[in-house]
Scaffold this motif. Structure first.
Motif, short mmCIF file in Angstrom:
data_model
loop_
_atom_site.label_atom_id
_atom_site.label_comp_id
_atom_site.label_asym_id
_atom_site.label_seq_id
_atom_site.Cartn_x
_atom_site.Cartn_y
_atom_site.Cartn_z
N GLU A 81 0.91 -1.16 0.08
CA GLU A 81 0.14 0.00 0.05
C GLU A 81 0.88 1.22 -0.03
N ARG A 82 1.07 1.90 -1.21
CA ARG A 82 1.88 3.08 -1.18
C ARG A 82 1.08 4.32 -1.35
N GLY A 83 2.02 5.30 -1.04
CA GLY A 83 1.19 6.60 -1.30
C GLY A 83 2.48 7.82 -1.12
N LEU A 84 2.01 8.73 -1.42
CA LEU A 84 2.85 10.07 -1.39
C LEU A 84 2.15 11.23 -0.79
N TYR A 85 2.52 12.27 -0.49
CA TYR A 85 1.86 13.41 0.01
C TYR A 85 1.27 14.22 -1.11
N LYS A 86 0.19 14.06 -1.39
CA LYS A 86 -0.36 14.94 -2.74
C LYS A 86 -0.20 16.25 -2.97
N GLU B 221 -2.45 10.85 5.99
CA GLU B 221 -1.20 10.13 6.12
C GLU B 221 -1.62 8.50 6.08
N SER B 224 -3.92 7.91 2.54
CA SER B 224 -3.13 7.69 1.51
C SER B 224 -2.19 6.62 1.54
N LYS B 225 -2.07 5.96 2.81
CA LYS B 225 -1.00 4.74 2.82
C LYS B 225 0.27 5.23 2.96
N ILE B 226 0.56 6.48 3.00
CA ILE B 226 1.93 7.06 2.90
C ILE B 226 2.79 6.73 4.17
#
Lengths: 311, 421
Positions: A81-86, B221, B224-226
């Motif tokens: 589950e990945r993500g970045l600060y939008k 956080e 968004s799974k960050i």
């Protein structure tokens, strides 16, 4: 020499044993696959290796010392589950993640720009992440994983949700890292990818390690029992033969599994004795998929009951 | 505990919050908004009562001149808020007159008719006929001049000197003197009440704003799974510490801007405040408010971050964080109730109570002299609360941020505390 040793890791959530006394070793310079179906305990194992979860018991040893912050600094981790600060900008994001790993200054700035150029993102370096396409966000996520030049790269289900171009790109990165002598550990439920990429694997099912070792050794061990046969005549007598484990008819060819790998010659002799015309007799390669199903696939895949979900 | 990773998180938090355009605009706007709302209200008040027409009917014709003369000196006539049409008639005639004017009143061509019967000289009762007779501003403005005329006429027959009359006419002027440890007993206006009010409101707004922002950022956080990527570099404790300190610094900076504005207005020679609302702001009050607020922010942001970690969307969190909101809202109302009388016993308790003291103590300090030991005790109690609360909030945060899916029950959250994570 092992880069990383996982020793008797156990993790329980409430009453569910997510990882059950798991031990395995990751050799230096290897591409190491952690294989198992969804919910088998792969992510929990990785999180314990990353020191994100504390194990109930057991430990992870990095080149002789217990893992801690030191290991985190040497790892590039791409979670499933990945993500970045939008709202953050592209270059800013890269520098922030590098800073968390203790890398800052001109050199990392230059390197970030190099990576952006290589991945065709340089023009977007001042864009906000929310303005990037999903594919570009994935590329950026790869860069954050490798920018700080980690010794270890841990990829959890790296191919999930990737478009074909980025799948290739990721493969390139993995190969490149291997050539630089880094250790790559990845988890996947996609057996054919694991088969193509890994040199060492560990197979996990219901939190238990069911198979581990060098892929080459495992395959040669399991393939010896497997014969694929093309013939004319009647082979129904084989069904009751004590040396045959199972027979699967694939139409043109028949797959015969023996109880003992040393009996292939005996089988061939038997077929000839019984006047079966053998057109093709192949004590062939076995796919990882088949090994997995043999070891863990006896039960209905949909009904594997308790699994670790979103913890 | 405090290292380059925490520092990096703090820096990012500051970039995201303190240096975000939206936050800067909002911070600058709030004092502006308060002024704008104030003047809009004043403006509405003045335009509302512009050019209202009244018929002023007096039964005893000899009084008419007195009213005309007195009213003509009043602001509401000179500034044309009210326009009076004076006439004299008996009560019988007046009854008919009201009947005739009925339509005009209903059509709002005429706001109302005021009738002063002869009997009013004895019982001071006058009558007001209008579509909406309960007009507070009208009665408030007319009361004094009319009363003055009645008094004049009443005492004229008693042969009193104008000096005596003036005395009888004047109301009571309640001048407050602040008794404090200082040598001189200073006459005090409403300035400190305004200051106390302003402190309460600003602390309240900032706590809510910073708390909500901190919670949103944790939810983002998590959602968004960050967070898992970040946890591969920093520990949950470091992340939480960085986020809390970042928020607290943001809040203190906001408060500094606001208090600085108040200080500048209060001490500026350019904007001369009327003497009644001159504020007496001591620098040590400002320093204390900032310190107290910083500790308060650490306390509240820990709680808000914990809430953000438990829930994964803003709606669930909004209902879940009601108890924490109460810890801000109730003290705010206690602080408001203090303006009436700052010496109520529960206020002293509230100003020392953890959480509540963050708003109540500064508001109390602005009004009265609070013993130094109480000021220190309030800070100490909050620090102790942080010390007790932080491990719990930290653990729930650590477990919560990696969870997703179903909204957890409170009983489950309590169970988390027993997990080995």
């Amino acid at each position: 020499m092992y880069a990383l040793e996982v020793k008797n890791l156990t993790k329980t959530f409430d009453k569910l044993v997510a990882v059950d006394n798991a031990s395995f070793e990751v050799p230096e310079g290897s591409i190491f696959g952690l294989i198992g179906r969804n919910g088998a305990g792969k992510t929990t194992t990785i999180r314990m290796m990353m020191n994100i979860y504390l194990p109930d018991s057991g430990e992870v040893v990095l080149r002789g010392t217990k893992v801690g912050q030191d290991f985190k600094n040497q790892v590039g981790y791409l979670p499933e589950e990945r993500g970045l600060y939008k709202k953050m900008k592209v270059l800013e994001t890269l520098l922030y993640f590098a800073e968390l790993k203790g890398k800052s200054g001109r050199e990392i700035h230059k390197k970030a720009e190099e990576y952006l150029k290589r991945f065709d993102l340089y023009d977007r370096r001042l864009s906000k992440i929310e303005d990037l396409s999903k594919g570009n966000q994935q590329k950026l996520q790869f860069i954050t994983t490798v920018l700080h030049e980690p010794e270890f790269i841990i990829l959890d289900e790296p191919y999930s949700g990737l478009d074909p171009i980025n799948t290739n790109l990721l493969r390139e990165i993995i190969i490149e890292m291997k050539q630089k002598g880094k250790v790559i550990i990845f988890s996947t439920h996609l057996m054919d990818f694991a088969e193509k990429m890994c040199d060492h694997i560990v197979m996990i099912d219901h939190g238990k390690i069911i198979l581990k070792g060098a892929l080459k050794d495992i395959k040669s061990k399991y393939s010896q029992k497997n014969v694929s046969l093309t013939y004319d005549g009647d082979i129904s007598f084989l069904a009751s033969n004590p040396m045959v484990e199972s027979i699967a008819d694939y139409g043109n060819t028949t797959g015969i599994k023996l109880k003992d790998a040393n009996q292939t010659q005996q089988l061939l002799r038997l077929l000839l004795d019984k006047n079966v015309t053998v057109k093709k007799f192949d004590a062939n390669d076995i796919s990882l998929q088949e090994i997995f199903i043999e070891l863990a696939g006896h039960e209905d895949l949909g009904k594997n009951g308790k699994e670790v979900r979103n913890v | 505990m405090f290292n380059y990773r925490v520092l990096a998180v703090i820096k990012r938090e500051l970039r995201e919050k303190l240096f975000s355009k939206a936050f800067i605009i909002l911070t600058l706007m709030i004092p502006g908004l308060i002024i704008v709302f104030g003047s809009v209200q004043a403006l509405l008040y003045s335009t509302e009562s512009k050019g209202l027409k009244f018929d002023f009917v007096v039964e005893d014709g000899s009084l008419l001149k007195n009213f005309q003369k007195e009213f003509s000196q009043q602001d509401f006539v000179t500034q044309k808020h009210y326009v009076f049409n004076y006439s004299t008639m008996t009560r019988e005639d007046f009854k008919r007159y009201v009947q005739n004017k009925k339509q005009e009143i209903i059509d709002e061509k005429l706001t109302g008719i005021i009738f002063v019967p002869s009997s009013a000289l004895k019982d001071k009762k006058i009558e007001y006929y209008a579509k909406t007779p309960q007009n507070i501003s009208l009665s408030r403005e007319l009361e004094r001049p009319i009363n003055k005329i009645f008094l004049n006429i009443f005492f004229k027959s008693k042969s009193l000197s104008t000096e005596d009359l003036d005395f009888a006419r004047s109301g009571v002027d309640f001048t407050g003197f602040k008794v404090s440890k200082d040598e001189k007993i200073a006459q005090e206006g409403y300035g400190n009440i305004v200051l106390s009010y302003a402190l309460s409101i600003l602390l309240y707004i900032s706590l809510l704003m910073i708390g909500q922002m901190a919670m949103q950022s944790v939810i983002e956080e998590k959602g968004s799974k960050i967070v898992e990527v970040i946890l591969s570099s920093v520990s949950a404790k470091e992340l939480m510490t960085g986020k809390i300190l970042g928020s607290a610094i943001t809040g203190v900076a906001q408060m500094a801007v606001w208090l600085g504005t108040i200080l500048a207005v209060a001490s500026s020679a350019l904007i001369a405040l009327p003497p009644e609302i001159t504020m007496n702001i001591k620098p040590d009050l400002v320093i204390y408010v900032m310190l107290n607020f910083f500790i308060g922010l650490v306390l509240f942001v820990s709680l808000f971050s914990m809430m953000g970690a438990i829930f994964d969307n803003a709606q669930d969190a909004a209902s879940g964080n009601m108890p924490i909101m109460m810890l801000i809202i109730i003290p705010f109302f206690i602080a408001m109730s203090m303006m009436e009388n700052p010496n109520k016993p529960y206020i002293e308790i509230a100003s020392l109570f953890p959480f509540a003291s963050i708003i109540v103590m500064p508001a109390r300090l602005a009004l009265i002299d609070v013993p130094v030991w109480q000021q220190i005790l309030a800070v100490f109690i909050n620090l102790l609360t942080i010390y007790a609360l932080f491990p719990v909030a930290g653990k729930i945060y650590r477990i919560g941020i990696l969870r997703s899916g179903k909204k957890p029950k409170w009983s489950e959250v309590v169970k988390w505390l027993k997990y080995k994570y």
